[in-house]
Design an enzyme around this catalytic site. Sequence first.
Site, PDB file in Angstrom:
ATOM      1  N   GLY A 130       0.807  -1.216   0.000  1.00 59.81           N
ATOM      2  CA  GLY A 130       0.000   0.000   0.000  1.00 59.81           C
ATOM      3  C   GLY A 130       0.837   1.261   0.000  1.00 59.81           C
ATOM      4  O   GLY A 130       1.966   1.275  -0.515  1.00 59.81           O
ATOM      5  N   CYS A 181      -3.957   8.242   9.233  1.00 61.67           N
ATOM      6  CA  CYS A 181      -3.223   8.016  10.483  1.00 61.67           C
ATOM      7  C   CYS A 181      -3.690   8.841  11.677  1.00 61.67           C
ATOM      8  O   CYS A 181      -3.941   8.270  12.747  1.00 61.67           O
ATOM      9  CB  CYS A 181      -1.743   8.270  10.256  1.00 61.67           C
ATOM     10  SG  CYS A 181      -0.990   6.940   9.312  1.00 61.67           S
ATOM     11  N   ARG A 206      -8.451   8.971   2.308  1.00 61.26           N
ATOM     12  CA  ARG A 206      -8.884   8.367   3.578  1.00 61.26           C
ATOM     13  C   ARG A 206      -9.016   9.444   4.650  1.00 61.26           C
ATOM     14  O   ARG A 206      -8.103  10.210   4.889  1.00 61.26           O
ATOM     15  CB  ARG A 206      -7.885   7.277   4.005  1.00 61.26           C
ATOM     16  CG  ARG A 206      -8.019   6.024   3.149  1.00 61.26           C
ATOM     17  CD  ARG A 206      -7.011   4.970   3.546  1.00 61.26           C
ATOM     18  NE  ARG A 206      -5.654   5.340   3.174  1.00 61.26           N
ATOM     19  CZ  ARG A 206      -4.587   4.583   3.414  1.00 61.26           C
ATOM     20  NH1 ARG A 206      -4.726   3.438   4.048  1.00 61.26           N
ATOM     21  NH2 ARG A 206      -3.393   4.971   3.042  1.00 61.26           N
ATOM     22  N   VAL A 212       2.320   2.603   2.378  1.00 61.11           N
ATOM     23  CA  VAL A 212       3.519   2.498   3.206  1.00 61.11           C
ATOM     24  C   VAL A 212       4.453   1.413   2.673  1.00 61.11           C
ATOM     25  O   VAL A 212       5.627   1.667   2.394  1.00 61.11           O
ATOM     26  CB  VAL A 212       3.136   2.221   4.684  1.00 61.11           C
ATOM     27  CG1 VAL A 212       4.375   1.906   5.506  1.00 61.11           C
ATOM     28  CG2 VAL A 212       2.392   3.412   5.262  1.00 61.11           C
ATOM     29  N   GLY A 213       3.914   0.202   2.516  1.00 57.00           N
ATOM     30  CA  GLY A 213       4.748  -0.939   2.112  1.00 57.00           C
ATOM     31  C   GLY A 213       5.447  -0.709   0.777  1.00 57.00           C
ATOM     32  O   GLY A 213       6.660  -0.957   0.662  1.00 57.00           O
ATOM     33  N   ALA A 266       3.792  10.326  18.420  1.00 53.19           N
ATOM     34  CA  ALA A 266       4.272  11.302  17.422  1.00 53.19           C
ATOM     35  C   ALA A 266       3.087  11.827  16.616  1.00 53.19           C
ATOM     36  O   ALA A 266       2.938  13.045  16.419  1.00 53.19           O
ATOM     37  CB  ALA A 266       5.304  10.643  16.497  1.00 53.19           C
TER      38      ALA A 266
HETATM   39  C1  UDX Z   1      -1.005   2.264   6.315  1.00 54.01           C
HETATM   40  C2  UDX Z   1      -0.020   1.886   7.383  1.00 54.01           C
HETATM   41  O1  UDX Z   1       0.802   0.805   6.988  1.00 54.01           O
HETATM   42  C3  UDX Z   1      -0.621   1.538   8.601  1.00 54.01           C
HETATM   43  O2  UDX Z   1       0.283   1.908   9.588  1.00 54.01           O
HETATM   44  C4  UDX Z   1      -1.878   2.196   8.868  1.00 54.01           C
HETATM   45  O3  UDX Z   1      -2.340   1.596  10.005  1.00 54.01           O
HETATM   46  C5  UDX Z   1      -2.844   2.065   7.738  1.00 54.01           C
HETATM   47  O4  UDX Z   1      -2.318   2.602   6.653  1.00 54.01           O
HETATM   48  P1  UDX Z   1      -1.195   1.697   3.981  1.00 54.01           P
HETATM   49  O5  UDX Z   1      -0.004   1.162   3.299  1.00 54.01           O
HETATM   50  O6  UDX Z   1      -1.492   3.139   3.837  1.00 54.01           O
HETATM   51  O7  UDX Z   1      -1.050   1.295   5.449  1.00 54.01           O
HETATM   52  O8  UDX Z   1      -2.502   0.854   3.735  1.00 54.01           O
HETATM   53  P2  UDX Z   1      -3.073   0.352   2.396  1.00 54.01           P
HETATM   54  O9  UDX Z   1      -2.695   1.268   1.296  1.00 54.01           O
HETATM   55  O10 UDX Z   1      -4.492   0.027   2.684  1.00 54.01           O
HETATM   56  O11 UDX Z   1      -2.251  -1.000   2.142  1.00 54.01           O
HETATM   57  C6  UDX Z   1      -2.419  -2.170   2.825  1.00 54.01           C
HETATM   58  C7  UDX Z   1      -2.272  -3.326   1.831  1.00 54.01           C
HETATM   59  O12 UDX Z   1      -2.261  -4.562   2.538  1.00 54.01           O
HETATM   60  C8  UDX Z   1      -3.393  -3.414   0.803  1.00 54.01           C
HETATM   61  O13 UDX Z   1      -2.850  -3.334  -0.492  1.00 54.01           O
HETATM   62  C9  UDX Z   1      -4.024  -4.781   1.062  1.00 54.01           C
HETATM   63  O14 UDX Z   1      -4.470  -5.440  -0.104  1.00 54.01           O
HETATM   64  C10 UDX Z   1      -2.900  -5.534   1.739  1.00 54.01           C
HETATM   65  N1  UDX Z   1      -3.327  -6.652   2.575  1.00 54.01           N
HETATM   66  C11 UDX Z   1      -4.253  -6.473   3.527  1.00 54.01           C
HETATM   67  C12 UDX Z   1      -2.738  -7.899   2.394  1.00 54.01           C
HETATM   68  O15 UDX Z   1      -1.896  -8.081   1.517  1.00 54.01           O
HETATM   69  N2  UDX Z   1      -3.109  -8.928   3.206  1.00 54.01           N
HETATM   70  C13 UDX Z   1      -4.067  -8.784   4.177  1.00 54.01           C
HETATM   71  O16 UDX Z   1      -4.380  -9.750   4.885  1.00 54.01           O
HETATM   72  C14 UDX Z   1      -4.654  -7.512   4.336  1.00 54.01           C
HETATM   73  C1  UDX Z   2       1.278  11.778   9.067  1.00 57.15           C
HETATM   74  C2  UDX Z   2       2.613  12.059   9.761  1.00 57.15           C
HETATM   75  O1  UDX Z   2       3.098  13.347   9.374  1.00 57.15           O
HETATM   76  C3  UDX Z   2       3.617  10.976   9.413  1.00 57.15           C
HETATM   77  O2  UDX Z   2       4.823  11.173  10.132  1.00 57.15           O
HETATM   78  C4  UDX Z   2       3.027   9.631   9.757  1.00 57.15           C
HETATM   79  O3  UDX Z   2       3.909   8.582   9.369  1.00 57.15           O
HETATM   80  C5  UDX Z   2       1.691   9.428   9.080  1.00 57.15           C
HETATM   81  O4  UDX Z   2       0.820  10.497   9.412  1.00 57.15           O
HETATM   82  P1  UDX Z   2       0.311  12.151   6.632  1.00 57.15           P
HETATM   83  O5  UDX Z   2      -1.000  11.888   7.279  1.00 57.15           O
HETATM   84  O6  UDX Z   2       0.669  11.397   5.409  1.00 57.15           O
HETATM   85  O7  UDX Z   2       1.491  11.887   7.679  1.00 57.15           O
HETATM   86  O8  UDX Z   2       0.415  13.717   6.250  1.00 57.15           O
HETATM   87  P2  UDX Z   2       0.671  15.067   7.085  1.00 57.15           P
HETATM   88  O9  UDX Z   2       1.542  15.911   6.273  1.00 57.15           O
HETATM   89  O10 UDX Z   2       1.105  14.790   8.449  1.00 57.15           O
HETATM   90  O11 UDX Z   2      -0.764  15.753   7.091  1.00 57.15           O
HETATM   91  C6  UDX Z   2      -1.856  15.221   7.817  1.00 57.15           C
HETATM   92  C7  UDX Z   2      -3.034  16.157   7.747  1.00 57.15           C
HETATM   93  O12 UDX Z   2      -2.806  17.340   8.500  1.00 57.15           O
HETATM   94  C8  UDX Z   2      -3.379  16.630   6.340  1.00 57.15           C
HETATM   95  O13 UDX Z   2      -4.791  16.619   6.179  1.00 57.15           O
HETATM   96  C9  UDX Z   2      -2.838  18.041   6.300  1.00 57.15           C
HETATM   97  O14 UDX Z   2      -3.505  18.843   5.370  1.00 57.15           O
HETATM   98  C10 UDX Z   2      -3.102  18.477   7.712  1.00 57.15           C
HETATM   99  N1  UDX Z   2      -2.248  19.596   8.165  1.00 57.15           N
HETATM  100  C11 UDX Z   2      -0.903  19.443   8.265  1.00 57.15           C
HETATM  101  C12 UDX Z   2      -2.833  20.812   8.545  1.00 57.15           C
HETATM  102  O15 UDX Z   2      -4.070  20.969   8.479  1.00 57.15           O
HETATM  103  N2  UDX Z   2      -2.031  21.816   9.005  1.00 57.15           N
HETATM  104  C13 UDX Z   2      -0.680  21.688   9.117  1.00 57.15           C
HETATM  105  O16 UDX Z   2      -0.034  22.640   9.544  1.00 57.15           O
HETATM  106  C14 UDX Z   2      -0.099  20.464   8.730  1.00 57.15           C
END
Ligand code: UDX
Ligand code: UDX
Length: 456
Positions: free
Chosen positions: A11, A273, A343, A13-14, A220
Amino acid sequence: MIKRVLCIGAGYVGGPTMAIIAKHCPGVEVVVADINPERIGAWRSGTPPIYEPGLEAVVREGLGRNLHFTTEVEAAIANAEMIFVSVNTPTKTYGHGAGRAADLQHVEQTARTILRHARGDVVVVEKSTVPVRTAEAMERIFRSGNGQARFEVLSNPEFLAEGTAVRDLEEPGRVLIGGRETEAGRAAVEALVEVYAHWVPRERILTTNIWSSELSKLVANAFLAQRISSINSVSAVCEQTEADILEVSRAVGADSRIGPLFLRAGVGFGGSCFQKDIQNLVYLCEYYGLEEVARYWDAVVTMNQYQKRRFVRRMITAMFNTLAGKRIAVFGFAFKANTDDIRDSPALEICRDLVNEHAHVCVTDPQALDNARLALVDIDRSVAFELDPYSAAEGAHAIAVLTDWEEYRNLDYARIYASMEKPAFFFDGRNMVDAERLHGIGFNVYSVGRPPHTTL
Ligand code: UDX
Ligand code: UDX
């Protein structure tokens, strides 16, 4: 030295994380497995299924070398020495803890699949954000069967932000690795340190006990979200007092103890997150009977909800107390700029509220339009979609900027104004535009936490 790494979950992250590991560790075979064949197909073709600046080039480079994508999760497990678990851990929507606790079913299923198929000594790395003590649950599953492998579980939370994932992975502020304080635990930690040390300076690789690492990720994100809720709460005060949130942010952030980042007021935070992790922290506190601590962090989410509702209420008030039948152009649907991810995007709830007011909503977004379409189809089939912001604004009574896409700063607003209904309203939910300039063109401009520029 680890030679065969696997990541389960391709996804947001991965995928990027493994592409960067593959880039910097050419001697390591990196496999990314996912149960979703479409996602894997996209990664394999060199066009990632997610939009992330700079990612495509890194993936394409890796594909011809040591980066592989597969749906054969079980075979990949059997071959791996180190397995990152990066499956999704959304908030539970059902049963006990619904709306607060993390849904760990994918993590648990993955642990069981690993147990069945792993061989030899295997280091399992929690990459997904998980509640504190999830590692213990995984360890117990690994101990429960007659598997052929010996497992060591580590916590290695990912701090990348979407939209800047490649840069964040290339130059992380820190890498956090938590492990058991046993000989085997320390060896596993060292093996993972060696992987990162290929490109991350050692002093930036922090090692802790496993529970500190799990908790630090939640904390964090809770701190970052808290700053946004704090500045958003102050934006409400600004709107009542003629103080200007941009000036207040600058003045407050100039204190080196506070710092200038993450003090941008807006329509509230979104993303997969912040809300989820705070809810997770709240649930954890409640579980341990820490009611006051739970209420303290819960208020960060409450304030975020309030900010979204307040934004819509301000629109209604400004537009003569009714939005019924009015066309509203929504500029941006992604939860932040430079991603297609929606999301928990503030746009979801704001669009729902606008539809409830019987407004005719037209959404535009340079990357997230397909995801927006999928999400909004359940809310209202009348919502329209336009890739071109000029078309979205045509005939509209108002524009609402909900995502901070850079291109919204300098559109041809005179042209847009000419094509809109009058009086034309501009609600800048991200404080992107030069309000005075737009007011000069003729717009009634409402920014967050700033005195409005109106001619009415
Ligand atoms: C993130 C962060 O990894 C996690 O910390 C947070 O809690 C949720 O979002 P992200 O990579 O953004 O994950 O999620 P997503 O894009 O939904 O990817 C997860 C992937 O895992 C999907 O592609 C899904 O198909 C896969 N998956 C899920 C598996 O391969 N096996 C499973 O059993 C469940
Ligand atoms: C966040 C953390 O920053 C990252 O370290 C963690 O691994 C995952 O969660 P992300 O959610 O991808 O990352 O984006 P981020 O840039 O943190 O923004 C989160 C939300 O806050 C967005 O909707 C952004 O628009 C909002 N935001 C951010 C504000 O409204 N004001 C700000 O000053 C900064």
